[in-house]
Scaffold this active site. Sequence first.
Site, PDB file in Angstrom:
ATOM      1  N   ASN A 193      30.853  17.858  29.428  1.00  0.00           N
ATOM      2  CA  ASN A 193      30.250  17.615  28.124  1.00  0.00           C
ATOM      3  C   ASN A 193      30.781  16.290  27.595  1.00  0.00           C
ATOM      4  O   ASN A 193      31.947  16.188  27.218  1.00  0.00           O
ATOM      5  CB  ASN A 193      30.605  18.766  27.169  1.00  0.00           C
ATOM      6  CG  ASN A 193      30.082  18.538  25.763  1.00  0.00           C
ATOM      7  OD1 ASN A 193      29.193  17.706  25.543  1.00  0.00           O
ATOM      8  ND2 ASN A 193      30.620  19.262  24.791  1.00  0.00           N
ATOM      9  N   LYS A 250      29.939  14.668  24.900  1.00  0.00           N
ATOM     10  CA  LYS A 250      30.024  14.595  23.425  1.00  0.00           C
ATOM     11  C   LYS A 250      29.511  13.236  22.934  1.00  0.00           C
ATOM     12  O   LYS A 250      28.450  12.795  23.363  1.00  0.00           O
ATOM     13  CB  LYS A 250      31.455  14.893  22.982  1.00  0.00           C
ATOM     14  CG  LYS A 250      31.988  16.217  23.547  1.00  0.00           C
ATOM     15  CD  LYS A 250      33.331  16.587  23.005  1.00  0.00           C
ATOM     16  CE  LYS A 250      33.798  17.902  23.629  1.00  0.00           C
ATOM     17  NZ  LYS A 250      35.055  18.395  23.039  1.00  0.00           N
ATOM     18  N   HIS A 295      28.214  25.248  20.643  1.00  0.00           N
ATOM     19  CA  HIS A 295      29.525  24.620  20.832  1.00  0.00           C
ATOM     20  C   HIS A 295      30.297  24.657  19.512  1.00  0.00           C
ATOM     21  O   HIS A 295      29.725  24.498  18.430  1.00  0.00           O
ATOM     22  CB  HIS A 295      29.378  23.184  21.323  1.00  0.00           C
ATOM     23  CG  HIS A 295      30.657  22.586  21.808  1.00  0.00           C
ATOM     24  ND1 HIS A 295      31.624  22.102  20.955  1.00  0.00           N
ATOM     25  CD2 HIS A 295      31.150  22.415  23.070  1.00  0.00           C
ATOM     26  CE1 HIS A 295      32.643  21.636  21.665  1.00  0.00           C
ATOM     27  NE2 HIS A 295      32.385  21.823  22.951  1.00  0.00           N
ATOM     28  N   GLU A 301      32.121  22.620  17.984  1.00  0.00           N
ATOM     29  CA  GLU A 301      31.986  21.444  17.121  1.00  0.00           C
ATOM     30  C   GLU A 301      30.672  21.474  16.351  1.00  0.00           C
ATOM     31  O   GLU A 301      30.600  21.013  15.202  1.00  0.00           O
ATOM     32  CB  GLU A 301      32.110  20.176  17.970  1.00  0.00           C
ATOM     33  CG  GLU A 301      33.526  19.967  18.497  1.00  0.00           C
ATOM     34  CD  GLU A 301      33.602  19.076  19.722  1.00  0.00           C
ATOM     35  OE1 GLU A 301      34.704  18.943  20.270  1.00  0.00           O
ATOM     36  OE2 GLU A 301      32.558  18.519  20.136  1.00  0.00           O
ATOM     37  N   GLU A 358      35.113  29.041  25.189  1.00  0.00           N
ATOM     38  CA  GLU A 358      35.934  27.900  24.796  1.00  0.00           C
ATOM     39  C   GLU A 358      36.825  28.294  23.625  1.00  0.00           C
ATOM     40  O   GLU A 358      36.371  28.306  22.471  1.00  0.00           O
ATOM     41  CB  GLU A 358      35.064  26.724  24.376  1.00  0.00           C
ATOM     42  CG  GLU A 358      34.200  26.152  25.478  1.00  0.00           C
ATOM     43  CD  GLU A 358      33.545  24.855  25.033  1.00  0.00           C
ATOM     44  OE1 GLU A 358      33.840  23.820  25.618  1.00  0.00           O
ATOM     45  OE2 GLU A 358      32.765  24.893  24.073  1.00  0.00           O
ATOM     46  N   GLY A 366      40.214  19.810  23.250  1.00  0.00           N
ATOM     47  CA  GLY A 366      40.675  18.481  22.874  1.00  0.00           C
ATOM     48  C   GLY A 366      42.116  18.416  22.432  1.00  0.00           C
ATOM     49  O   GLY A 366      42.580  17.365  22.000  1.00  0.00           O
ATOM     50  N   SER A 416      40.110  21.920  27.485  1.00  0.00           N
ATOM     51  CA  SER A 416      41.097  21.024  28.101  1.00  0.00           C
ATOM     52  C   SER A 416      41.353  21.354  29.566  1.00  0.00           C
ATOM     53  O   SER A 416      42.484  21.366  30.041  1.00  0.00           O
ATOM     54  CB  SER A 416      42.415  21.048  27.306  1.00  0.00           C
ATOM     55  OG  SER A 416      42.223  20.584  25.986  1.00  0.00           O
TER      56      SER A 416
END
Length: 304
Positions: A60, A62, A147, A149, A219, A225, A265
């Site tokens: 991904n 992003k 996701h 985010e 996730e 991250g 990660s």
Amino acid sequence: IIIAQDIAYQLRTFPTVTSIMKFTLALSAILATQAAAFAPSFASPRSTALDARKPFISGNWKLNPQTREEAIVLGKAISESIGPDTPDADVALFVPYVFIEATHTAVGEKLMVGAEGVCPEIKGAFTGAVSATMLKSIGVQWALAGHSERRTLFGETDAYINGQCIKLIEDGMSVMLCIGESLDEYEKDLAGSVCAVQLKKGLAGIKKEDLDRVAIAYEPVWAIGTGKVATPEVAQKVHEQCRAIIADMYDQEAADAMRILYGGSVTPDSVDQLMAQPDIDGALVGGASLDASKFSRIINFQPM
């Protein structure tokens, strides 16, 4: 019936006390043979349904990279790492809309290029939106939905995410539904509960026969991250819970067939142990997918 016949034969043949002892030994042998015939097999748990799930390694990007040229160079370098010795797995890159066509051209047929999101509406006054139909028209088959985010930064709700999933399925495309808990929820042992809610709401209205076009990406938000990675054992536990939830929603056959990826990660150092877990079927990789050498190592994970 066989045992009874053998008993009758032994009684006719061995009438003495000594013979009875011999008969007892003979009967024990017969029972042992019968038991062995019906004994359960204790083969490796990866020997049946788990082996049938093809691994899925995905990246991904992003809001990266910054130029079309960079996207082409990165995509080409990643595709070149896929060779005869690469594990038999599906590989995909989820990239910004503006780079989809250029990246697809750069990677050729070695891997899939998908979208990082989609609008559940088909057309109309939705400034800035991109529909499933638009994506399909340029060759896209996969898109992300849910996701963390998008949930936290852009306020996408479970209902909106469910709309994305349904629209992609209706258009004959495939969706990777992302789920996961925050650090606070994890520390309160709520990972299973959070994933259950997100799975049930995200997949609402999707029929069992359409699940072959769905993948799940677990996730943990606290690992995205941050450089923190759930241990393989922790990730496996949650994946196992997710599979049980799918079995409850549909049935065990659907659960056994569902590919559940881990994201958070993932690195070249962690991928092999993660992929060795029986319920982890792949990875959704963020930062490391922007480094061709790192992502190449993840694609070429070493089965343990």
